[in-house]
Every structure is written in structure tokens, then in C-alpha cells.
Motif scaffolding. Structure first.
Motif, PDB file in Angstrom:
ATOM      1  N   ASP A  33    -134.904 -89.081  52.724  1.00  0.00           N
ATOM      2  CA  ASP A  33    -133.597 -88.576  53.142  1.00  0.00           C
ATOM      3  C   ASP A  33    -133.172 -89.033  54.534  1.00  0.00           C
ATOM      4  O   ASP A  33    -132.514 -88.282  55.262  1.00  0.00           O
ATOM      5  N   ILE A  34    -133.512 -90.254  54.908  1.00  0.00           N
ATOM      6  CA  ILE A  34    -133.051 -90.805  56.179  1.00  0.00           C
ATOM      7  C   ILE A  34    -131.617 -91.272  55.976  1.00  0.00           C
ATOM      8  O   ILE A  34    -131.333 -92.064  55.071  1.00  0.00           O
ATOM      9  N   LEU A  35    -130.700 -90.770  56.796  1.00  0.00           N
ATOM     10  CA  LEU A  35    -129.291 -91.101  56.642  1.00  0.00           C
ATOM     11  C   LEU A  35    -128.947 -92.427  57.319  1.00  0.00           C
ATOM     12  O   LEU A  35    -128.373 -93.320  56.699  1.00  0.00           O
ATOM     13  N   VAL A  60    -131.641 -87.713  60.320  1.00  0.00           N
ATOM     14  CA  VAL A  60    -132.113 -87.010  59.127  1.00  0.00           C
ATOM     15  C   VAL A  60    -131.457 -85.635  59.136  1.00  0.00           C
ATOM     16  O   VAL A  60    -130.847 -85.233  60.127  1.00  0.00           O
ATOM     17  N   LYS A  61    -131.595 -84.920  58.030  1.00  0.00           N
ATOM     18  CA  LYS A  61    -131.104 -83.545  58.015  1.00  0.00           C
ATOM     19  C   LYS A  61    -131.943 -82.752  59.004  1.00  0.00           C
ATOM     20  O   LYS A  61    -133.166 -82.767  58.940  1.00  0.00           O
ATOM     21  N   GLU A  86    -143.421 -93.049  61.692  1.00  0.00           N
ATOM     22  CA  GLU A  86    -144.139 -92.708  60.454  1.00  0.00           C
ATOM     23  C   GLU A  86    -144.824 -91.350  60.603  1.00  0.00           C
ATOM     24  O   GLU A  86    -144.742 -90.503  59.712  1.00  0.00           O
ATOM     25  N   ILE A  87    -145.478 -91.140  61.725  1.00  0.00           N
ATOM     26  CA  ILE A  87    -146.175 -89.881  61.979  1.00  0.00           C
ATOM     27  C   ILE A  87    -145.170 -88.727  62.011  1.00  0.00           C
ATOM     28  O   ILE A  87    -145.397 -87.678  61.398  1.00  0.00           O
ATOM     29  N   GLN A  88    -144.055 -88.938  62.696  1.00  0.00           N
ATOM     30  CA  GLN A  88    -143.038 -87.889  62.774  1.00  0.00           C
ATOM     31  C   GLN A  88    -142.466 -87.569  61.398  1.00  0.00           C
ATOM     32  O   GLN A  88    -142.237 -86.397  61.063  1.00  0.00           O
ATOM     33  N   LEU A  89    -142.233 -88.609  60.592  1.00  0.00           N
ATOM     34  CA  LEU A  89    -141.679 -88.397  59.251  1.00  0.00           C
ATOM     35  C   LEU A  89    -142.658 -87.659  58.347  1.00  0.00           C
ATOM     36  O   LEU A  89    -142.263 -86.794  57.567  1.00  0.00           O
ATOM     37  N   LYS A  90    -143.948 -87.994  58.449  1.00  0.00           N
ATOM     38  CA  LYS A  90    -144.960 -87.295  57.653  1.00  0.00           C
ATOM     39  C   LYS A  90    -145.005 -85.823  58.030  1.00  0.00           C
ATOM     40  O   LYS A  90    -145.090 -84.946  57.161  1.00  0.00           O
ATOM     41  N   LYS A  91    -144.944 -85.522  59.324  1.00  0.00           N
ATOM     42  CA  LYS A  91    -144.954 -84.132  59.777  1.00  0.00           C
ATOM     43  C   LYS A  91    -143.708 -83.396  59.286  1.00  0.00           C
ATOM     44  O   LYS A  91    -143.792 -82.243  58.860  1.00  0.00           O
ATOM     45  N   LEU A  92    -142.564 -84.063  59.340  1.00  0.00           N
ATOM     46  CA  LEU A  92    -141.320 -83.454  58.868  1.00  0.00           C
ATOM     47  C   LEU A  92    -141.397 -83.158  57.383  1.00  0.00           C
ATOM     48  O   LEU A  92    -141.027 -82.070  56.935  1.00  0.00           O
ATOM     49  N   LYS A  93    -141.906 -84.105  56.622  1.00  0.00           N
ATOM     50  CA  LYS A  93    -142.017 -83.915  55.175  1.00  0.00           C
ATOM     51  C   LYS A  93    -142.972 -82.760  54.863  1.00  0.00           C
ATOM     52  O   LYS A  93    -142.689 -81.944  53.978  1.00  0.00           O
ATOM     53  N   ASP A  94    -144.108 -82.688  55.563  1.00  0.00           N
ATOM     54  CA  ASP A  94    -145.049 -81.584  55.372  1.00  0.00           C
ATOM     55  C   ASP A  94    -144.417 -80.245  55.724  1.00  0.00           C
ATOM     56  O   ASP A  94    -144.601 -79.253  55.015  1.00  0.00           O
ATOM     57  N   ARG A  95    -143.648 -80.210  56.804  1.00  0.00           N
ATOM     58  CA  ARG A  95    -143.009 -78.976  57.228  1.00  0.00           C
ATOM     59  C   ARG A  95    -141.990 -78.500  56.185  1.00  0.00           C
ATOM     60  O   ARG A  95    -141.910 -77.317  55.870  1.00  0.00           O
TER      61      ARG A  95
END
Length: 99
Positions: A33-35, A60-61, A86-95
Motif C-alpha cells: 500500500d505504498i502510494l 503510505v496510509k 525495508e525494515i520500517q515497512l516490515k515493522k509497519l506491516k507487523d503493526r
């Protein structure tokens, strides 16, 4: 995802723009969901080692994600910035998924 590239104090070659665009587009593997993505490449003066800076902002949202790295080459700085995102996106997805 729409990728906007801006070059400051120099003219980026098509090869460099394609490299950065490809790297940033691969981030969608980690979060779909990256805008938008905004990439700013800056040549720091005076000419010294580690004078190439790449700043990437992902829309992103929710809050935007951001990474800025400085290296000897723009390619290396883009690699490092994408790794941090990548690390930030993985954390966001997990959250978001509640893990």
C-alpha cells in the motif's frame, strides 16, 4: 506506486534514474500500500568522499516513512536508504497485522 526523482546540484543520468526507480519499486514487496515515493539526490559540495546523499520519502496510509543516507556513490546511498526503509515497512506491516 508513483516514483518522483529530483536531482540537486547535478544532472542524473538515465541509468541512475532507472536504478533508483527499480530499487524503490522493489519496496512494494514488503508493503503493497505504498502510494508515492519521492527521491531527492543531492551532490554535497565541496567534492569530498561520501558527498552523495539520497533521501527517500514513502507516502503510505498513516505517517510517511523516511530514510536519508550519504555514501561515495548514489547507487550505494540508494541501496542503504532502501534497506532502512525495508525494515520500517516490515515493522509497519507487523503493526497493522497485529503481530
Amino acid at each position: 506506486m508513483n516514483v518522483k526523482i529530483q536531482d540537486v546540484d547535478f544532472k542524473a543520468s538515465n541509468d541512475l534514474q532507472n536504478f533508483v526507480t527499480t530499487k524503490v519499486e522493489k519496496l512494494e514487496r514488503y508493503y503493497a500500500d505504498i502510494l508515492d515515493a519521492e527521491v531527492v539526490m543531492t551532490l554535497i559540495k565541496p567534492e569530498t568522499k561520501r558527498n552523495k546523499k539520497v533521501r527517500i520519502t514513502l507516502s503510505v496510509k498513516g505517517p510517511d516513512l523516511f530514510s536519508e543516507k550519504t555514501a561515495d556513490t548514489f547507487e550505494q546511498a540508494a541501496d542503504e536508504a532502501c534497506e532502512a526503509l525495508e525494515i520500517q515497512l516490515k515493522k509497519l506491516k507487523d503493526r497493522i497485522s497485529g503481530r
